[in-house]
Design a protein around this motif. Structure first.
Motif, PDB file in Angstrom:
ATOM      1  N   LYS A  54      -2.559   1.182 -18.440  1.00 15.16           N
ATOM      2  CA  LYS A  54      -2.223  -0.242 -18.525  1.00 15.16           C
ATOM      3  C   LYS A  54      -0.767  -0.488 -18.167  1.00 15.16           C
ATOM      4  N   GLN A  55       0.106   0.394 -18.615  1.00 17.96           N
ATOM      5  CA  GLN A  55       1.526   0.225 -18.308  1.00 17.96           C
ATOM      6  C   GLN A  55       1.789   0.349 -16.815  1.00 17.96           C
ATOM      7  N   ILE A  56       1.124   1.305 -16.183  1.00 17.20           N
ATOM      8  CA  ILE A  56       1.296   1.473 -14.740  1.00 17.20           C
ATOM      9  C   ILE A  56       0.740   0.268 -13.991  1.00 17.20           C
ATOM     10  N   PHE A  57      -0.414  -0.224 -14.450  1.00 14.95           N
ATOM     11  CA  PHE A  57      -1.039  -1.350 -13.755  1.00 14.95           C
ATOM     12  C   PHE A  57      -0.179  -2.607 -13.837  1.00 14.95           C
ATOM     13  N   GLU A  58       0.576  -2.764 -14.898  1.00 19.11           N
ATOM     14  CA  GLU A  58       1.428  -3.938 -15.057  1.00 19.11           C
ATOM     15  C   GLU A  58       2.370  -4.103 -13.868  1.00 19.11           C
ATOM     16  N   TYR A  59       3.012  -3.009 -13.488  1.00 17.39           N
ATOM     17  CA  TYR A  59       3.944  -3.077 -12.361  1.00 17.39           C
ATOM     18  C   TYR A  59       3.221  -2.879 -11.035  1.00 17.39           C
ATOM     19  N   GLN A  60       2.450  -1.799 -10.961  1.00 18.49           N
ATOM     20  CA  GLN A  60       1.864  -1.446  -9.669  1.00 18.49           C
ATOM     21  C   GLN A  60       0.738  -2.385  -9.272  1.00 18.49           C
ATOM     22  N   GLY A  61      -0.028  -2.847 -10.248  1.00 21.17           N
ATOM     23  CA  GLY A  61      -1.155  -3.704  -9.931  1.00 21.17           C
ATOM     24  C   GLY A  61      -0.809  -5.165  -9.848  1.00 21.17           C
ATOM     25  N   ILE A  62       0.047  -5.641 -10.765  1.00 13.49           N
ATOM     26  CA  ILE A  62       0.317  -7.075 -10.861  1.00 13.49           C
ATOM     27  C   ILE A  62       1.644  -7.452 -10.205  1.00 13.49           C
ATOM     28  N   ASP A  63       2.727  -6.802 -10.616  1.00 16.44           N
ATOM     29  CA  ASP A  63       4.054  -7.220 -10.151  1.00 16.44           C
ATOM     30  C   ASP A  63       4.251  -7.034  -8.658  1.00 16.44           C
ATOM     31  N   THR A  64       3.685  -5.986  -8.071  1.00 17.23           N
ATOM     32  CA  THR A  64       3.974  -5.679  -6.665  1.00 17.23           C
ATOM     33  C   THR A  64       2.898  -6.170  -5.708  1.00 17.23           C
TER      34      THR A  64
ATOM     35  N   THR B 267      11.491  -8.677  -6.635  1.00 12.61           N
ATOM     36  CA  THR B 267      10.858  -7.367  -6.423  1.00 12.61           C
ATOM     37  C   THR B 267      11.148  -6.938  -4.986  1.00 12.61           C
ATOM     38  N   PRO B 268      12.422  -6.715  -4.659  1.00 10.17           N
ATOM     39  CA  PRO B 268      12.802  -6.482  -3.259  1.00 10.17           C
ATOM     40  C   PRO B 268      12.189  -5.227  -2.649  1.00 10.17           C
ATOM     41  N   GLU B 269      11.777  -4.294  -3.509  1.00 11.79           N
ATOM     42  CA  GLU B 269      11.178  -3.069  -2.987  1.00 11.79           C
ATOM     43  C   GLU B 269       9.860  -3.344  -2.272  1.00 11.79           C
ATOM     44  N   LEU B 270       9.193  -4.432  -2.641  1.00 13.70           N
ATOM     45  CA  LEU B 270       7.954  -4.809  -1.951  1.00 13.70           C
ATOM     46  C   LEU B 270       8.250  -5.227  -0.519  1.00 13.70           C
ATOM     47  N   ASN B 271       9.256  -6.052  -0.347  1.00 17.41           N
ATOM     48  CA  ASN B 271       9.677  -6.475   0.986  1.00 17.41           C
ATOM     49  C   ASN B 271      10.134  -5.276   1.822  1.00 17.41           C
ATOM     50  N   GLU B 272      10.885  -4.380   1.203  1.00 19.59           N
ATOM     51  CA  GLU B 272      11.387  -3.199   1.916  1.00 19.59           C
ATOM     52  C   GLU B 272      10.240  -2.323   2.404  1.00 19.59           C
ATOM     53  N   ALA B 273       9.235  -2.110   1.548  1.00 16.88           N
ATOM     54  CA  ALA B 273       8.102  -1.270   1.927  1.00 16.88           C
ATOM     55  C   ALA B 273       7.268  -1.932   3.015  1.00 16.88           C
ATOM     56  N   ALA B 274       7.080  -3.231   2.909  1.00 25.01           N
ATOM     57  CA  ALA B 274       6.206  -3.939   3.850  1.00 25.01           C
ATOM     58  C   ALA B 274       6.758  -3.949   5.265  1.00 25.01           C
TER      59      ALA B 274
ATOM     60  N   ARG C 210       0.816  -1.220   0.000  1.00 30.94           N
ATOM     61  CA  ARG C 210       0.000   0.000   0.000  1.00 30.94           C
ATOM     62  C   ARG C 210       0.849   1.269   0.000  1.00 30.94           C
ATOM     63  N   THR C 211       2.055   1.242   0.597  1.00 28.17           N
ATOM     64  CA  THR C 211       2.895   2.448   0.592  1.00 28.17           C
ATOM     65  C   THR C 211       3.860   2.465  -0.586  1.00 28.17           C
ATOM     66  N   LEU C 212       3.994   1.339  -1.252  1.00 27.53           N
ATOM     67  CA  LEU C 212       4.903   1.256  -2.402  1.00 27.53           C
ATOM     68  C   LEU C 212       4.178   1.612  -3.695  1.00 27.53           C
ATOM     69  N   THR C 213       3.063   0.943  -3.929  1.00 30.28           N
ATOM     70  CA  THR C 213       2.328   1.156  -5.175  1.00 30.28           C
ATOM     71  C   THR C 213       0.833   1.322  -4.902  1.00 30.28           C
ATOM     72  N   LEU C 214       0.114   0.198  -4.845  1.00 31.58           N
ATOM     73  CA  LEU C 214      -1.330   0.243  -4.712  1.00 31.58           C
ATOM     74  C   LEU C 214      -1.812  -0.669  -3.595  1.00 31.58           C
ATOM     75  N   SER C 215      -2.963  -0.317  -3.056  1.00 33.17           N
ATOM     76  CA  SER C 215      -3.659  -1.185  -2.103  1.00 33.17           C
ATOM     77  C   SER C 215      -4.651  -2.038  -2.891  1.00 33.17           C
TER      78      SER C 215
ATOM     79  N   THR D  21      17.299 -10.321 -13.120  1.00 34.58           N
ATOM     80  CA  THR D  21      18.028 -11.271 -12.268  1.00 34.58           C
ATOM     81  C   THR D  21      17.793 -10.912 -10.802  1.00 34.58           C
ATOM     82  N   PRO D  22      17.971 -11.874  -9.892  1.00 33.24           N
ATOM     83  CA  PRO D  22      17.659 -11.624  -8.474  1.00 33.24           C
ATOM     84  C   PRO D  22      18.623 -10.636  -7.834  1.00 33.24           C
ATOM     85  N   ILE D  23      18.130  -9.968  -6.807  1.00 34.91           N
ATOM     86  CA  ILE D  23      18.970  -9.090  -5.997  1.00 34.91           C
ATOM     87  C   ILE D  23      19.852  -9.943  -5.093  1.00 34.91           C
ATOM     88  N   TRP D  24      20.975  -9.364  -4.675  1.00 34.50           N
ATOM     89  CA  TRP D  24      21.838 -10.053  -3.706  1.00 34.50           C
ATOM     90  C   TRP D  24      21.852  -9.265  -2.402  1.00 34.50           C
TER      91      TRP D  24
END
Length: 949
Positions: free
Chosen positions: A591-601, A896-903, A554-559, A685-688
Motif C-alpha cells: 500500500k505504501q508503494i502504491f501511494e507514490y508509484q500508483g497514484i502520485d506518479t 512531481t518533476p521526476e515524472l516529467n523528467e522520465a517522460a 512506465r520507466t519511473l514507477t509503474l505502467s 513545495t514546488p521545484i524551481w
C-alpha cells in the motif's frame, strides 16, 4: 536458496546500478506480470542497459546455478515470459536500429517496438515480415523469440524465413554474431561441443525419413509448438541451424542481442472486402479457391464472432441480421499501383463467382471504410473481454488445421464449446494458413473450473494434434500453456530431439525453465493468475500490456497494467483481512508503494485508454483514488475556485517575484533557496527551474478595444470567441524565448492577420475549465467550473453561432468532453486548420524546429494535423520518438518533476544541433519541454504567426 539470491544481488550490484535491481515485493509482482493467464513472482527483476550487463548477468546466474528468464514487452499469451526466479528486462537503451541496403535489410536491437521498425522502413516502401496484432506494443526480441506472425505474414514472411543474421549470447556468456566470419570462427573454436552436437543431430534427423517428413508437414502449417525442428532439415551448417533454432525458442536457448531481417515489400495500394457465406463449409471452400489468387490476407469469422460485434458502432447493417450458421471472410489485396490493384480485385471476385455470397461490402480503397471493416475483426477479442464476468479471464487459443480440414476443424471446435459450456466462445483467424483463434472466458477460482478447462484443452489437443495432425500453437508460442502437449503433437522422436537441443544449449536447464520442455503434465493448469474484482473501472483489464508504450511513468514507477495488477492485489488483501482470512493488514509495503508509484506518479492523461483493447482509462481509477488523498485540501481548492481571479493574480505575483529575485541575486541563488526548501519540506513545495516563465503583462481587454481587427457585424463567418486558458493568462514566456510576446498577444496578432473579429466572454479572469481540480479527483469543483465556463461561452458565442478558440489543448479537450451545449470548441491546431488557413498565406521559416504533440491533442486525433501545420510553417520539423506525453500533467511538473523528467528522457538527444526552438500547444507542458530539451518551446501559434504573411 534465499542465500543464493542475496549472493546474486550483491554480485550484480558490483556492475549494475542498484536502482535497476528490483527486490521490493510490490514491484516484483507488478513487473513480473505478463499478458498470459499464469502468474509467477520473480525473486529479482533486472532492467539491463547493454550487452555487457546481459553477459555479466548470465554468467552470474550460471555461476550460482540460478534460473533466469528474458522478457521483452510482456504481451505473450502462453506463459513464456514469467519467472519465479530472475526476470531480466531491457531498458529503453535497446532501441537501436540500422537500415541496410536501401531498406532491403534492417538490423534491430530487441527493444525496438515492431511498429517502429516498420516506421523506419516506410520511406523505402518496405516492412518487416512479421505483423502480429500486438505490433504497436510488442518488441523485436519477443517477435523473434516467439516466431510471431500475424494476419498478412503467413509462413513465408515470418521471422524464421526472413532472418538474415543475429547476435546471440549463450549460457556461458559466449557471443556469436552470425553476420561476422571472424565471430563464427571464434565461436567454433570456443564451443566445439555445440557445433559438433548440432552437426550430429542434423545428420540423425535427416536420415530419419519418417521424422523428417513429419517436420516438413508440420511447417507447411503455421507452427510454434516446440523448437523449430525445421532448422535441422532445412540447413546443414550448424551456425545456420543455431540461427534458426533461436527463432521461436522463447528465450530457452540463449539471448538474441540483435537481429537483421530481410525486409518485404509494403505495397502502397490496398483494397478490402467483407463477404458473408451461409455456413462455415462454404466459407472454407472459398478459402481454398482464394489461396490461388493475389490476396494478402483472408480472415475468417464464425457466426458467433460476428454476433459479438454486431452492436458496435460503424458495423454494416446486415451484421445484426446474420444467424449463427453464417461465416464471413474479410479479404485484403495489395498492389504496387492502382491499376494492378483493380485487376486483382476483379480476379478475386471472379474466382468466387460460383459461390453464394449472402451479404457483402464490395472491394473498397476508401481508408475509412477499410478501417471500419477491419474494426470488425480487431474488435472480436475485446468484445468477449468486455462482457466477461468479473473475476474471470479471457483466454485466446491459437491452433492451425490443414486447410483441407478447416471446415471440420471449426465444426468440431464449436462442438467442444457446447460440450464444456463455453457459450460465449468465438472463432476467427488467418484462414489462408488454417490458423484459427478461439476466444472464451474462464474462471480459475475453484477446482471444478480448473478441471473443466483442463479437460477441454485435453480434447482440443486430441482434435488438433492427433485427429487432424495440425499445430496446437500456430503463432502464440508454446510457453507453459502447451508444454505438456508438445510430445503429443510431435511424437516420441520429435520430443526427444527437442530435449537433446535443450541439453546442448542449456545443460543445466537454467534458461526459462518450464517453457517448451516441461515434464509436468499439469503445467498448463498450474500457477494460474487470479483476477479478483477491484473496481468496475478496471475489472475488464486483461493485463495485455498494450497500454505501456504510451505511459509517461512506465520507466519511473509503474505502467497502467502494473497499476492495475497492484490495485487488484491491494483490494484482494483488504478483503481477506476484513474477512478474517489474513492477519496481515492491508497497510503494508504494498500500500505504501502504491501511494507514490500508483497514484502520485500517474499523469492521468488517458492515453492508455486509446491503446487498451477494452477502452480502460487507468487515469480514471487514479483520479477516483485521489479523492481521498486530496480530501483535506478541498476547502482550499473550493476557495480558489470561488476566487479564481484572485488565484490567477497570486500566480502572476509569484512569477513577478521570481523574475525580480532572479535579477537581484541570480538563478543559482534562487534555485538553491527554492529547491532547498523543497528538500526540507520533503517535496511539499514546488521545484524551481530556470525555464519558469515571466508574468503575462498583456492586457487582453485593452488590446481588443484598440488593436483587434473588426469586421462588419453581419459577417458572422469571421467571428471567434477567444478563451485564453488560465495558464496563458497568467504566464508569459521564458527569458530565452526568441519571441517574448505573451501567447494572448500572439493569438490576437494571428486572428487579426486572418481578419477575424474577436469576442471574449465576461468575467474572463475568473474562468477555468476545471482541469486543475479534475486531475486531483475533485469532481464537484471541476464540474462546477466547467458549467460556469460553458454558460458564459454559450452566451458569448450567441448560443453556438461562433466557434470558440481555447489556446491550450488540454482545456479544449476537457471542455469538449464536459460541455452539454452544441458549442464548437477548438484548440489552436484545429482552429487554425479549419478557420484561419483559408485566409492566410504561409511562408515557411528557414529553420529546423522541434514539435511536441500533447497527449490531449493525440486523444483528439490531431497528431497528423499538427505535424502538417508545422510542416507548412517551417522547412524541417522534428517529431521526436518515444514521447507520447510529456508528463507535466497540469501541475505535476511543479510537484512531481521526476515524472516529467522520465517522460521526456529521450528528448534532448533528438534535438538537432541546428535547432534552437520547439513548439507545442500547452503552456505548462512547454515549461518542462524547454527544461529537458535545452531549447525554448512555445505555442504553435507563434510559429504560424511568424510564417503568416
Amino acid at each position: 536458496m534465499e542465500n543464493k539470491y542475496r549472493q546474486l544481488e550483491a554480485l550484480l550490484a558490483t556492475q549494475i546500478d542498484e536502482a535497476r535491481i528490483i527486490t521490493e515485493e510490490a514491484k516484483r509482482l507488478a513487473y513480473g506480470t505478463d499478458a498470459s493467464f499464469y502468474r509467477l513472482i520473480p525473486k529479482l527483476v533486472l532492467r539491463l542497459n547493454n550487452l555487457d550487463e546481459v553477459i555479466f548477468t548470465i554468467q552470474s546466474c550460471c555461476q550460482l546455478s540460478i534460473p533466469f528468464t528474458f522478457r521483452a514487452a510482456g504481451t505473450s499469451l502462453s506463459g513464456q515470459a514469467i519467472s519465479d526466479s530472475v526476470l531480466i528486462t531491457l531498458s529503453d537503451k535497446w532501441r537501436g536500429h540500422c537500415i541496410l541496403d536501401q531498406g532491403e535489410k534492417i538490423r534491430l536491437q530487441p527493444g525496438v517496438i515492431g511498429a517502429d521498425a516498420n516506421r523506419y522502413l516506410a520511406p523505402y516502401q518496405r516492412k518487416i515480415g512479421p505483423d502480429p496484432a500486438s505490433i504497436n506494443t510488442c518488441k523485436i526480441g519477443g517477435i523473434a523469440a516467439n516466431n510471431a506472425s500475424g494476419m498478412c505474414c503467413g509462413t513465408a514472411q515470418n521471422s524464421y524465413n526472413t532472418v538474415n543474421s543475429m547476435t546471440i549470447v549463450f549460457t556461458d556468456g559466449t557471443v556469436l554474431d552470425t553476420a561476422s566470419e571472424a565471430s563464427i570462427e571464434a565461436f567454433k573454436n570456443k564451443r566445439p561441443d555445440l557445433i559438433e552436437g548440432l552437426a550430429q543431430l542434423v545428420e540423425e534427423t535427416q536420415q530419419n525419413t519418417e521424422l523428417s517428413e513429419k517436420i516438413r508437414h508440420k511447417y507447411r502449417l503455421k507452427n510454434t509448438t516446440g523448437y523449430a525442428l525445421n532448422a535441422l532439415v532445412d540447413y546443414h551448417d550448424p551456425v545456420d541451424v543455431i540461427e534458426h533454432l533461436m527463432i521461436g525458442s522463447e528465450g530457452t536457448l540463449g539471448f538474441i542481442a540483435d537481429i537483421t531481417y530481410n525486409t518485404v515489400i509494403e505495397h502502397p495500394h490496398k483494397a478490402s472486402t467483407l463477404l458473408v457465406f451461409g455456413d462455415i463449409e462454404t466459407a472454407s471452400q472459398a478459402v481454398s479457391v482464394l489461396a490461388n489468387t493475389h490476396v494478402s490476407a483472408v480472415e475468417m469469422m464464425d457466426g458467433r464472432a460476428l454476433r459479438s460485434v454486431a452492436d458496435k458502432p460503424g458495423m454494416p447493417d446486415y451484421i445484426q441480421a446474420l444467424d449463427l450458421e453464417s461465416a464471413a471472410l474479410l479479404i485484403e489485396t495489395r498492389a504496387s499501383c492502382s491499376h494492378q490493384l483493380g485487376q486483382q480485385c476483379v480476379e478475386v471476385m471472379s474466382a468466387l463467382e460460383d459461390f453464394t455470397i449472402t451479404h457483402s461490402t464490395p472491394f473498397t480503397t476508401d481508408a475509412t471504410t477499410i478501417a471500419s471493416l477491419w474494426a470488425i475483426r480487431k474488435g472480436m477479442f475485446p468484445a468477449v473481454g468486455a462482457v466477461r464476468e468479473t473475476g474471470t479471464t479471457v483466454i485466446i487459443e491459437d491452433v492451425a488445421f490443414p486447410v483441407e480440414h478447416l471446415a471440420m476443424g471449426v465444426r468440431e471446435l464449436q462442438q467442444l464449446f457446447d460440450k464444456y459450456h463455453y457459450g460465449e466462445a468465438i472463432i476467427f483467424g488467418h484462414a489462408l494458413e488454417g490458423n484459427l483463434h478461439f476466444v472464451f472466458t474462464q474462471g480459475f477460482e475453484d477446482g471444478a473450473e480448473v478441471n473443466r478447462y483442463g479437460s477441454f484443452m485435453d480434447d482440443v489437443a486430441e482434435l488438433v494434434a492427433v485427429k487432424y495432425q495440425g499445430s496446437l500453437k500456430a503463432e502464440h508460442g508454446t510457453g507453459r500453456n502447451m508444454a505438456p502437449y508438445v510430445e503429443l503433437e510431435w511424437g516420441h522422436d520429435g520430443y526427444r530431439l527437442m530435449k537433446q537441443i535443450k541439453a546442448l544449449f542449456d545443460p543445466e536447464g537454467l534458461l526459462n525453465p518450464g517453457v517448451i520442455i516441461n515434464d509436468d503434465t499439469r503445467a498448463h493448469i498450474s500457477h494460474l493468475k487470479p483476477m479478483p474484482a477491484a473496481d468496475e473501472l478496471i475489472d475488464r483489464c486483461i493485463e495485455c500490456g498494450f497500454c505501456e508504450p504510451v505511459c509517461p511513468s512506465r520507466t519511473l514507477t509503474l505502467s497502467p497494467r502494473q497499476r492495475i495488477v497492484l490495485y487488484r492485489e491491494l483490494q484482494h488483501r483488504e478483503r481477506q483481512y476484513l474477512a478474517g482470512n489474513s492477519r496481515r493488514p492491508p497497510v503494508d509495503e504494498l500500500k505504501q508503494i502504491f501511494e507514490y508509484q500508483g497514484i502520485d506518479t500517474c499523469a492521468a492523461t488517458g492515453l492508455c485508454a486509446d491503446r487498451c483493447p477494452v477502452g480502460i482509462n487507468t487515469g480514471d481509477l487514479v483520479k477516483k483514488l485521489r479523492v481521498d488523498k486530496y480530501q483535506r485540501f478541498t476547502p482550499i481548492a473550493r476557495w480558489t475556485a470561488d476566487h479564481f481571479g484572485a488565484t490567477t493574480t497570486m500566480v502572476k505575483a509569484g512569477l513577478k517575484s521570481n523574475q525580480l529575485a532572479r535579477k537581484l541575486v541570480g538563478d543559482k541563488v534562487v534555485g538553491t533557496i527554492t529547491n532547498g526548501l523543497r528538500k526540507m519540506t520533503k517535496g511539499a513545495t514546488p521545484i524551481w527551474i530556470p525555464e519558469y516563465p515571466q508574468s503575462n503583462p498583456h492586457k487582453l481587454s485593452q488590446s481588443l478595444s484598440t488593436t483587434a481587427h473588426r469586421v462588419q457585424a453581419e459577417n458572422s463567418d469571421k467571428r471567434v470567441v477567444y478563451l485564453p486558458s488560465c495558464a496563458s493568462r497568467a504566464m508569459g514566456q521564458q527569458d530565452s524565448a526568441k519571441d517574448s510576446r505573451p501567447l494572448t498577444e500572439v493569438t490576437l496578432s494571428l486572428l487579426k492577420k486572418a481578419g477575424f473579429e474577436v469576442i471574449t466572454p465576461e468575467k474572463l479572469s475568473s474562468q477555468c475549465c476545471g482541469m486543475p481540480y479534475d486531475s486531483k479527483g475533485m469532481n464537484d469543483i471541476a464540474n462546477q467550473k466547467a458549467k460556469e465556463l460553458e454558460s458564459l461561452l454559450w452566451e458569448a458565442s450567441k448560443e453556438g453561432a461562433y466557434p470558440v478558440l481555447m489556446d491550450t489543448s488540454p482545456c479544449a479537450k476537457r471542455s469538449i468532453e464536459n460541455f452539454t451545449q452544441p458549442l464548437e470548441v477548438l484548440e489552436p491546431v484545429g482552429f487554425v486548420s479549419r478557420y484561419l488557413l483559408p485566409h492566410l498565406s504561409l511562408s515557411p521559416i528557414k529553420e529546423t524546429v522541434m514539435l511536441h504533440v500533447t497527449c490531449s491533442s493525440r486523444r483528439m486525433g490531431l497528431e497528423a494535423d499538427m505535424l502538417s501545420l508545422a510542416k507548412a510553417c517551417a522547412e524541417t520539423v522534428v517529431l521526436p520518438e518515444h514521447i507520447q506525453c510529456c508528463g507535466w500533467a497540469g501541475d505535476k511538473g511543479f510537484t512531481t518533476p521526476e515524472l516529467n523528467e522520465a517522460a521526456v528522457a529521450p528528448l534532448k538527444e533528438q534535438v538537432p544541433a541546428n535547432c534552437t526552438r520547439g513548439f507545442s500547444n500547452s503552456r505548462t507542458c512547454e515549461i518542462g519541454l524547454s527544461h529537458h530539451s535545452g531549447i525554448p518551446y512555445q505555442s504553435i501559434l507563434y510559429l504560424v504567426d511568424e510564417a503568416a504573411i
